[in-house]
Design a protein around this motif. Structure first.
Motif, short mmCIF file in Angstrom:
data_model
loop_
_atom_site.label_atom_id
_atom_site.label_comp_id
_atom_site.label_asym_id
_atom_site.label_seq_id
_atom_site.Cartn_x
_atom_site.Cartn_y
_atom_site.Cartn_z
N TRP A 9 0.84 -1.20 0.00
CA TRP A 9 0.00 0.00 0.00
C TRP A 9 0.88 1.25 0.00
O TRP A 9 1.87 1.31 0.69
CB TRP A 9 -0.89 -0.02 1.24
CG TRP A 9 -1.62 1.26 1.48
CD1 TRP A 9 -2.73 1.70 0.85
CD2 TRP A 9 -1.25 2.30 2.41
NE1 TRP A 9 -3.09 2.94 1.34
CE2 TRP A 9 -2.20 3.32 2.30
CE3 TRP A 9 -0.22 2.44 3.33
CZ2 TRP A 9 -2.15 4.47 3.06
CZ3 TRP A 9 -0.16 3.59 4.09
CH2 TRP A 9 -1.12 4.59 3.95
N GLU A 10 0.52 2.22 -0.80
CA GLU A 10 1.25 3.49 -0.82
C GLU A 10 0.31 4.60 -0.39
O GLU A 10 -0.81 4.71 -0.89
CB GLU A 10 1.79 3.79 -2.22
CG GLU A 10 2.99 2.97 -2.58
CD GLU A 10 4.19 3.20 -1.65
OE1 GLU A 10 4.46 4.35 -1.28
OE2 GLU A 10 4.83 2.21 -1.28
N PRO A 11 0.76 5.41 0.55
CA PRO A 11 -0.11 6.49 1.03
C PRO A 11 -0.31 7.57 -0.01
O PRO A 11 0.54 7.78 -0.88
CB PRO A 11 0.65 7.04 2.25
CG PRO A 11 2.07 6.71 1.99
CD PRO A 11 2.06 5.42 1.20
N ARG A 12 -1.42 8.26 0.11
CA ARG A 12 -1.69 9.44 -0.71
C ARG A 12 -1.42 10.66 0.16
O ARG A 12 -2.08 10.84 1.19
CB ARG A 12 -3.14 9.45 -1.20
CG ARG A 12 -3.36 8.44 -2.28
CD ARG A 12 -4.74 8.57 -2.84
NE ARG A 12 -5.64 7.83 -1.92
CZ ARG A 12 -6.94 7.71 -2.10
NH1 ARG A 12 -7.51 8.28 -3.11
NH2 ARG A 12 -7.66 7.04 -1.26
N ILE A 13 -0.46 11.45 -0.24
CA ILE A 13 -0.06 12.61 0.55
C ILE A 13 -0.23 13.86 -0.30
O ILE A 13 0.23 13.93 -1.44
CB ILE A 13 1.41 12.47 1.01
CG1 ILE A 13 1.53 11.23 1.91
CG2 ILE A 13 1.87 13.73 1.74
CD1 ILE A 13 2.94 10.84 2.24
N GLY A 65 17.86 18.20 -9.87
CA GLY A 65 19.02 17.43 -9.39
C GLY A 65 18.83 15.92 -9.47
O GLY A 65 19.68 15.17 -9.04
N ARG A 66 17.67 15.50 -10.01
CA ARG A 66 17.33 14.07 -10.15
C ARG A 66 17.42 13.32 -8.84
O ARG A 66 17.86 12.17 -8.78
CB ARG A 66 18.20 13.43 -11.22
CG ARG A 66 18.01 14.04 -12.58
CD ARG A 66 18.87 13.38 -13.63
NE ARG A 66 18.73 14.06 -14.89
CZ ARG A 66 18.05 13.60 -15.92
NH1 ARG A 66 17.45 12.45 -15.82
NH2 ARG A 66 17.98 14.27 -17.03
N MET A 67 17.00 13.99 -7.77
CA MET A 67 16.97 13.35 -6.45
C MET A 67 15.74 12.46 -6.37
O MET A 67 14.67 12.83 -6.85
CB MET A 67 16.96 14.41 -5.36
CG MET A 67 18.21 15.25 -5.36
SD MET A 67 18.07 16.63 -4.23
CE MET A 67 19.50 17.59 -4.77
N GLN A 68 15.89 11.32 -5.77
CA GLN A 68 14.82 10.35 -5.66
C GLN A 68 14.01 10.58 -4.39
O GLN A 68 14.60 10.80 -3.33
CB GLN A 68 15.38 8.93 -5.65
CG GLN A 68 16.15 8.57 -6.89
CD GLN A 68 15.24 8.48 -8.11
OE1 GLN A 68 14.20 7.84 -8.06
NE2 GLN A 68 15.64 9.14 -9.19
N TYR A 69 12.70 10.54 -4.52
CA TYR A 69 11.81 10.56 -3.36
C TYR A 69 10.51 9.88 -3.77
O TYR A 69 10.23 9.73 -4.96
CB TYR A 69 11.59 11.98 -2.82
CG TYR A 69 11.04 12.99 -3.78
CD1 TYR A 69 9.68 13.12 -3.98
CD2 TYR A 69 11.90 13.83 -4.48
CE1 TYR A 69 9.18 14.06 -4.85
CE2 TYR A 69 11.41 14.78 -5.35
CZ TYR A 69 10.05 14.89 -5.54
OH TYR A 69 9.56 15.83 -6.40
N PRO A 70 9.72 9.43 -2.78
CA PRO A 70 8.51 8.68 -3.11
C PRO A 70 7.55 9.48 -4.00
O PRO A 70 7.41 10.69 -3.86
CB PRO A 70 7.88 8.43 -1.73
CG PRO A 70 9.01 8.52 -0.78
CD PRO A 70 9.96 9.52 -1.35
N ALA A 71 6.89 8.78 -4.87
CA ALA A 71 5.97 9.41 -5.82
C ALA A 71 4.56 9.51 -5.26
O ALA A 71 3.62 9.77 -6.00
CB ALA A 71 5.95 8.61 -7.11
N SER A 72 4.42 9.33 -3.98
CA SER A 72 3.10 9.33 -3.35
C SER A 72 2.59 10.73 -3.03
O SER A 72 1.51 10.88 -2.48
CB SER A 72 3.14 8.51 -2.06
OG SER A 72 4.15 9.00 -1.21
N VAL A 73 3.34 11.74 -3.38
CA VAL A 73 2.99 13.13 -3.03
C VAL A 73 2.36 13.84 -4.22
O VAL A 73 2.86 13.76 -5.34
CB VAL A 73 4.25 13.89 -2.56
CG1 VAL A 73 3.94 15.34 -2.31
CG2 VAL A 73 4.82 13.24 -1.32
#
Length: 146
Positions: free
Chosen positions: A10-14, A33-41
């Motif tokens: 499950w991925e949260p919706r933020i 800067g092509r920094m990685q972070y969750p796509a749930s935002v």
């Protein structure tokens, strides 16, 4: 139902309300800067964190958001002088109200991110996503009423 296998996959919706002048530019900096972070935002760009009506946050939760992030300029850097400080006071009160509405502590986050802090923006998103993922879905915790 926090931190259980029921949350596996499950991925949260933020929903993230980001001020135009600092935090949105910080998010852009993270992207450039092509920094990685969750796509749930899901980002909503606002003129200033101080302009966010608390009803916008309640509406986000009511519409199915599992977590909400509000991010403005660092103290002393607000384009509108003190909008960020007003926002901090407003959301401290709102955070207390959310508990009375059955929304757990840890679903509403407030932070400062400047335009040059792409790395910090990515870290904040990772932290908020991890915290909300631990709490589980708002819908599941509310008995699936939605």
């Amino acid at each position: 139902m926090t931190g259980t296998n029921a949350n596996a996959g499950w991925e949260p919706r933020i929903v993230a309300f980001l001020c135009n002048w600092c935090s949105y530019a910080g998010a852009d900096s993270a992207g450039v800067g092509r920094m990685q972070y969750p796509a749930s935002v899901r980002v909503i760009r606002v003129p200033c964190a101080g302009r966010i009506n608390p009803f916008f946050i309640l509406s986000a939760f009511r519409s199915g958001a599992d977590g909400v992030l509000v991010s403005g300029c660092h103290p002393g850097d607000c384009h509108y002088i003190s909008g960020n400080l007003g926002a901090r006071r407003k959301f401290a009160l709102l955070a207390r109200l959310l508990g009375h509405l059955g929304i757990e502590e840890g679903r509403l986050h407030f932070t400062w991110v400047s335009a040059s802090e792409g790395g910090r923006f990515a870290e904040v998103i990772e932290t908020v996503t991890t915290r909300v993922r631990e709490l589980g879905s708002v819908r599941r915790n509310a008995g699936g009423a939605r």
